[in-house]
Design an enzyme around this catalytic site. Structure first.
Site, PDB file in Angstrom:
ATOM      1  N   TYR A  78     -15.471   4.482 -13.654  1.00 11.97           N
ATOM      2  CA  TYR A  78     -15.238   3.397 -12.698  1.00 11.97           C
ATOM      3  C   TYR A  78     -15.755   2.074 -13.250  1.00 11.97           C
ATOM      4  O   TYR A  78     -15.083   1.041 -13.165  1.00 11.97           O
ATOM      5  CB  TYR A  78     -15.924   3.726 -11.368  1.00 11.97           C
ATOM      6  CG  TYR A  78     -15.660   2.707 -10.288  1.00 11.97           C
ATOM      7  CD1 TYR A  78     -14.417   2.636  -9.655  1.00 11.97           C
ATOM      8  CD2 TYR A  78     -16.645   1.805  -9.895  1.00 11.97           C
ATOM      9  CE1 TYR A  78     -14.167   1.697  -8.666  1.00 11.97           C
ATOM     10  CE2 TYR A  78     -16.414   0.869  -8.912  1.00 11.97           C
ATOM     11  CZ  TYR A  78     -15.174   0.826  -8.290  1.00 11.97           C
ATOM     12  OH  TYR A  78     -14.931  -0.117  -7.322  1.00 11.97           O
ATOM     13  N   ASP A 131       0.845  -1.196   0.000  1.00 11.30           N
ATOM     14  CA  ASP A 131       0.000   0.000   0.000  1.00 11.30           C
ATOM     15  C   ASP A 131       0.879   1.244   0.000  1.00 11.30           C
ATOM     16  O   ASP A 131       2.068   1.174   0.313  1.00 11.30           O
ATOM     17  CB  ASP A 131      -0.914  -0.007   1.230  1.00 11.30           C
ATOM     18  CG  ASP A 131      -2.251   0.668   0.963  1.00 11.30           C
ATOM     19  OD1 ASP A 131      -2.251   1.754   0.342  1.00 11.30           O
ATOM     20  OD2 ASP A 131      -3.290   0.121   1.369  1.00 11.30           O
ATOM     21  N   LYS A 159     -13.666  -1.489 -13.987  1.00  9.84           N
ATOM     22  CA  LYS A 159     -13.978  -2.774 -13.365  1.00  9.84           C
ATOM     23  C   LYS A 159     -14.450  -3.803 -14.391  1.00  9.84           C
ATOM     24  O   LYS A 159     -14.232  -5.004 -14.232  1.00  9.84           O
ATOM     25  CB  LYS A 159     -15.018  -2.582 -12.253  1.00  9.84           C
ATOM     26  CG  LYS A 159     -14.461  -1.845 -11.047  1.00  9.84           C
ATOM     27  CD  LYS A 159     -13.244  -2.563 -10.460  1.00  9.84           C
ATOM     28  CE  LYS A 159     -12.695  -1.890  -9.237  1.00  9.84           C
ATOM     29  NZ  LYS A 159     -11.560  -2.626  -8.635  1.00  9.84           N
ATOM     30  N   ASN A 195      -6.100  -6.060  -5.308  1.00  7.44           N
ATOM     31  CA  ASN A 195      -7.296  -5.430  -4.765  1.00  7.44           C
ATOM     32  C   ASN A 195      -7.282  -3.906  -4.861  1.00  7.44           C
ATOM     33  O   ASN A 195      -8.335  -3.278  -4.947  1.00  7.44           O
ATOM     34  CB  ASN A 195      -7.435  -5.838  -3.293  1.00  7.44           C
ATOM     35  CG  ASN A 195      -8.400  -4.958  -2.538  1.00  7.44           C
ATOM     36  OD1 ASN A 195      -9.614  -5.088  -2.685  1.00  7.44           O
ATOM     37  ND2 ASN A 195      -7.875  -4.052  -1.730  1.00  7.44           N
TER      38      ASN A 195
END
Length: 255
Positions: free
Chosen positions: A151, A43, A155, A86
């Site tokens: 978005y 991260d 996806k 993720n």
């Protein structure tokens, strides 16, 4: 004396979870760790990563950063068995709302970032006898949601990428799946609600569009990821597993 302890399903396996320092990523990392895996959270900021999880600074928008992070996992653990791609960022607006620069920024993180993470991990996954990749897609990939053009496109690309990588990985015995959450009760959704004119009404609207009348819990998504990545799920490959309370598939009668 013999060891009568029943081994945990993930014992001896090493997992890397991008975006593991918050939201869905933290829930996923904790779930994999609870099942016996050694889990590295990749991260941008890792101050919130708590033991037994291990934080490694990583910007998935940069190939050199991703490669350095994967190298650090291998330096510390000497293996890599599971990758959960993720990490991602949100985007709001219809097709007119975002310019080329914003499209490039979001796609670079959400799509190319996931691809570069898996690309960097592939040489190590090929050496694992329990290799698995799990992408994070979304209900936005399969249902038309208002003000989510960019978005949704990102996806939708993840869902397509999942199947393409899955078939390419068949010769290596690497399983590839994706989880597709509905609207989840995460800090990112919380920030969206905070910015709404009427946060309470907006939250109620999000809850009411779910057939279950509540947002998806991060722990429910984590449970699904743990199933997809588990060595005991050897015949689950190339699927997009919805964890959306039936939002994509159920049509309840209006109240």
């Amino acid at each position: 004396m013999t060891d009568s302890r029943i081994p945990l399903p993930y014992e001896g396996l090493v997992a890397a979870v991008t975006g593991g320092a918050s939201g869905l990523g933290t829930a996923i990392a904790r779930e994999l760790s609870s099942r016996g895996a050694t889990v590295y959270c990749l991260d941008l900021t890792i101050e919130r990563v708590e033991l037994p999880l291990v934080g490694i600074v990583c910007d998935i928008g940069s190939s050199s950063s991703v490669e350095a992070a994967i190298d650090e996992v291998i330096r510390q653990a000497h293996q890599l068995d599971i990758v959960v791609a993720n990490a991602g960022i949100g985007a709001q607006g219809d097709i007119e709302a975002n310019d080329d620069e914003e499209w490039a920024r979001v796609l670079n993180v959400n799509v190319i970032g996931s691809a570069r993470t898996v690309r960097a991990a592939m040489p190590h996954l090929r050496r694992s006898s329990a290799a698995a990749i799990v992408f994070t897609s979304s209900i936005a990939a399969s249902a038309g949601l208002p003000d989510r053009a960019l978005y949704s496109a990102s996806k939708g690309a993840i869902s397509a990428l999942t199947r393409a990588v899955a078939v390419d990985c068949l010769p290596y015995g690497i399983r590839v799946n994706a989880v597709a959450p509905g609207t989840a009760d995460t800090p990112w959704v919380g920030r969206l609600l905070d910015g709404a004119k009427d946060p309470q009404a907006e939250r109620a609207a999000l809850e009411n569009r779910q057939p279950t009348k509540r947002l998806v819990r991060p722990e429910e998504v984590a449970e699904a990821v743990a199933y997809l990545a588990s060595p005991s799920s050897g015949s689950t490959n190339g699927i997009i597993l919805a964890v959306d309370g039936g939002m994509d598939s159920l049509r309840p009668r209006p109240a």
